[in-house]
Design a protein around this motif. Structure first.
Motif, short mmCIF file in Angstrom:
data_model
loop_
_atom_site.label_atom_id
_atom_site.label_comp_id
_atom_site.label_asym_id
_atom_site.label_seq_id
_atom_site.Cartn_x
_atom_site.Cartn_y
_atom_site.Cartn_z
N LYS A 541 0.87 -1.17 0.00
CA LYS A 541 0.00 0.00 0.00
C LYS A 541 0.91 1.23 0.00
O LYS A 541 1.81 1.34 0.83
N LEU A 542 0.66 2.16 -0.93
CA LEU A 542 1.44 3.39 -1.02
C LEU A 542 0.57 4.54 -0.52
O LEU A 542 -0.39 4.94 -1.18
N ALA A 543 0.88 5.04 0.67
CA ALA A 543 0.13 6.11 1.29
C ALA A 543 0.85 7.43 1.04
O ALA A 543 1.97 7.63 1.52
N VAL A 544 0.22 8.33 0.28
CA VAL A 544 0.88 9.54 -0.19
C VAL A 544 0.28 10.77 0.49
O VAL A 544 -0.94 10.96 0.47
N ASN A 545 1.15 11.61 1.05
CA ASN A 545 0.72 12.89 1.61
C ASN A 545 0.63 13.91 0.48
O ASN A 545 1.43 14.84 0.37
N GLY A 546 -0.33 13.71 -0.38
CA GLY A 546 -0.54 14.54 -1.56
C GLY A 546 -1.72 13.99 -2.31
O GLY A 546 -2.35 13.02 -1.88
N TYR A 547 -2.03 14.59 -3.46
CA TYR A 547 -3.23 14.14 -4.16
C TYR A 547 -2.97 13.00 -5.14
O TYR A 547 -3.92 12.45 -5.70
N MET A 548 -1.71 12.64 -5.36
CA MET A 548 -1.41 11.46 -6.18
C MET A 548 0.04 11.05 -5.95
O MET A 548 0.87 11.88 -5.55
N ALA A 560 3.54 7.23 -16.12
CA ALA A 560 3.98 5.88 -16.47
C ALA A 560 4.22 5.03 -15.22
O ALA A 560 3.90 3.84 -15.19
N SER A 561 4.77 5.66 -14.17
CA SER A 561 5.03 4.93 -12.93
C SER A 561 3.72 4.49 -12.27
O SER A 561 3.61 3.37 -11.78
N ILE A 562 2.73 5.36 -12.27
CA ILE A 562 1.43 5.00 -11.69
C ILE A 562 0.81 3.84 -12.47
O ILE A 562 0.20 2.93 -11.88
#
Length: 654
Positions: A541-548, A560-562
């Motif tokens: 799970k990648l939890a990001v402090n941002g909108y993406m 491309a990474s997403i």
């Protein structure tokens, strides 16, 4: 190795009546160096550096032929005679170095990125077919407007001929207006510009004919197009080959310039400036197919970063010339270095996209993380020689320290660089270990060579203290000691299984089957660690402090990474703030609602929480009363781009 090792790359070639000294092309690319929509000193200096450095042909960036073509703020316009003086000055300078000069003529159609005043402009296309990437619904062009745009291309070409340029290039690549007329999924017209392939190629053929009529037989006319748009609604290779055959049959064009991709979709747009994960020269087969089908001289562009690769492509018949644009953003002298056999001295592009097209998308002038002189030629084009030779001590062998050492030594100082680790590179050594980022390690190779050429005394495995600094007796110290992983305080930090990204990459820790990656920076690190662990079989799970994920990095790299993360089954949790952890759970907080987001059955929490500056050496030299200059992350943690730029400035300042 010398020019004889590149017999094809350095052989002359004719485009119509224009003879070029070699096959190296700087293709059209946005620079944000224009001045009020005109070509001025900054852009002239930028292109002159590439002409002086050995480019055989330079294309200027897209210029708008019609008032409806505005797609960014402050574009270059060629729809009035006001453009002629700037192009005239540029042509005189470029021609003085024996390099050809061609201008790109452009209409984006529905591919509207921005506007001049913040309001959304009306866009025009063949039909009211929406754009997926920019969410634009265009207005269909009337027959009268089609005729007007055709004539505008010819009028603009006549201005370029008057300014002394060698030719123009019609931009039909990447899903722009002429490509929208070509594409049957976009073009739904029922007049003479829609329906059959003959009709769908008519706009390009009429534009080319109008240009020829208004300029004459000696003026070069080229067509840039995507050999495959690589998009779900784009034209594929077979369709494009048929279109090229029809266009070539008119015998008006002097060359095709072949790329890949489309601006119309996120997946297709990646190929506008393909990042390092694309294979070197991967577009060459597209160029070869068009060249063989039409018999017309062909340029191919796409990840051709080294003269060895360009030589192979030309020698194999895949293309007649090679677009090496980012290669010359990174090293404008690439051509001359290759011609002289100085292959090891070439600063090779690593395809990071950070300061070239990344700057364009952010609205800033072009540059390069390895070569901050690019785009700043008027400011840093020549380094002032040192008025007196001094002993300079550089502490830290990351990109910033390496650049500072190379510049200071090149100016005439006696420079020694001290790196406590047995290898140079700092965080770049870690960055190259992330998936699809191996080429980033090229920055270490390139900067090491710059130091060697400048005569820097490189001392690896050298820890410094007050005594060693005093023993060296420097006149000035450049501190480039970098940063270390930041471990913020949070509940359960000492009880849960918590590790950081550096430990994972260096193999210093065991990572459990189920992982949460807590990504505060929203940059390459979190997105890369998540991909690495997912590739290795972990549930992530990648939890990001941002909108993406990847919010702060260049969009082609991020998108491309997403896509790869989605394919690997990584669960992405945007708007997530790290709150706490225990032996089997990670507690997050939604950054907008402040509500809890709980991840259960977690074995390991991986921190990607930014960095903390390493300031011990700075404190030491300050206490010793020494002249000192700070570079890179020891000032504030950022990226290699800032470190190298500050290294350049420090090397000039001492």
């Amino acid at each position: 190795m010398n020019q004889a090792n590149f017999p094809n790359l350095f052989s002359p070639i004719a485009l119509g009546n224009l003879t070029l000294r070699n096959r190296i092309v700087s293709t059209g690319h946005e620079t944000h160096l224009n001045e009020g929509g005109r070509i001025g000193d900054r852009m002239i200096a930028y292109h002159e550096a590439r002409a002086r450095g050995g480019a055989g042909l330079i294309m200027t960036e897209v210029a708008l032929v019609h008032s409806s073509a505005v797609f960014v703020a402050d574009p270059i316009r060629v729809d009035t005679d006001d453009c002629i003086p700037g192009y005239t000055r540029l042509a005189e300078v470029i021609h003085s170095h024996g390099t050809g000069l061609i201008a790109q003529l452009f209409h984006p159609g529905r591919e509207m990125l921005a506007s001049e005043d913040g309001t959304t402009p009306v866009s025009y296309s063949a039909s009211p077919t929406p754009n997926e990437r920019f969410h634009v619904m265009p207005r269909p062009m009337t027959p009268e407007m089609v005729a007007e745009v055709i004539a505008a291309h010819g009028d603009a070409a006549a201005r370029m001929a008057k300014a002394g340029l060698d030719g123009v290039e019609i931009v039909a690549s990447h899903g722009y207006l002429p490509a929208q007329f070509l594409n049957p999924q976009v073009n739904q017209r029922e007049d003479e510009y829609g329906g059959s392939l003959d009709n769908r190629t008519r706009l390009i053929r009429d534009i080319a004919a109008d240009i020829r009529a208004k300029t004459g037989p000696d003026f070069v006319i080229g067509l840039r197009l995507s050999g495959n748009e690589l998009s779900h609604e784009g034209m594929d290779q077979s369709e494009m080959l048929e279109a090229c055959a029809r266009i070539a049959a008119d015998e008006v064009l002097d060359y095709f310039s072949v790329v890949a991709g489309s601006s119309a979709t996120l997946a297709g747009s990646v190929h506008i400036a393909p990042p390092m994960f694309e294979e070197v020269g991967y577009t060459a087969p597209l160029g070869q197919a068009i060249r063989e089908r039409t018999g017309i001289t062909t340029i191919v562009t796409g990840r051709i970063n080294q003269p060895q690769d360009a030589e192979r492509i030309v020698a194999s018949g895949q293309a007649d010339l090679c677009g090496m644009t980012r290669a010359m953003i990174c090293d404008p002298e690439m051509g001359e270095k290759a011609r002289a056999g100085r292959i090891d001295d070439i600063r090779a592009c690593i395809g990071c996209n950070q300061a070239c097209i990344g700057h364009f998308h952010d609205g800033y002038p072009i540059s390069c993380i390895q070569n901050p002189v690019s785009g700043r030629e008027l400011q840093y084009g020549t380094f002032p020689p040192a008025p007196a030779k001094r002993r300079i001590m550089v502490i830290g062998g990351g990109p910033g320290g390496m650049k500072a050492a190379a510049v200071a030594a090149a100016r005439g100082h006696e420079v020694a660089l001290f790196e406590r680790d047995p290898q140079l590179g700092g965080q770049a050594r870690l960055a190259q270990m992330l998936p699809h980022r191996a080429e980033f390690g090229g920055i270490i190779t390139n900067l090491t060579r710059e130091m060697e050429l400048a005569g820097v005394d490189i001392r690896k495995g050298a820890e410094v203290d007050a005594d060693s600094i005093a023993d060296f007796a420097p006149n000035a110290v450049i501190v480039a000691t970098g940063a270390t992983p930041r471990w913020p305080d949070f509940e359960g930090r000492d009880e849960a299984h918590v590790v950081d990204a550096w430990q994972v990459l260096q193999g210093q820790v065991n990572v459990g089957k189920s992982v949460v990656v807590a990504d505060w920076r929203a940059d390459w690190i979190g997105i890369g660690i998540a991909e690495l662990l997912a590739q290795n079989g972990h549930s992530v799970k990648l939890a990001v402090n941002g909108y993406m994920p990847g919010q702060t990095i260049q969009m082609y790299v991020r998108d491309a990474s997403i896509g790869r993360l989605h394919g690997l089954g990584v669960e992405m949790l945007p708007y997530s703030r790290l709150f706490g952890a225990d032996e089997d759970s990670v507690y997050l907080q939604h950054i907008m609602s402040n509500e809890a987001v709980i991840c259960e059955d977690v074995d390991t929490l991986v921190l990607c929480q930014g960095h903390t500056p390493s300031n011990a050496v700075e404190d030491m030299v300050r206490e010793m009363g020494l002249e000192h200059h700070l570079v890179g992350d020891c000032i504030a943690p950022r990226t290699a781009e800032e470190a190298v730029l500050e290294g350049l400035r420090a090397g000039i300042a001492v």
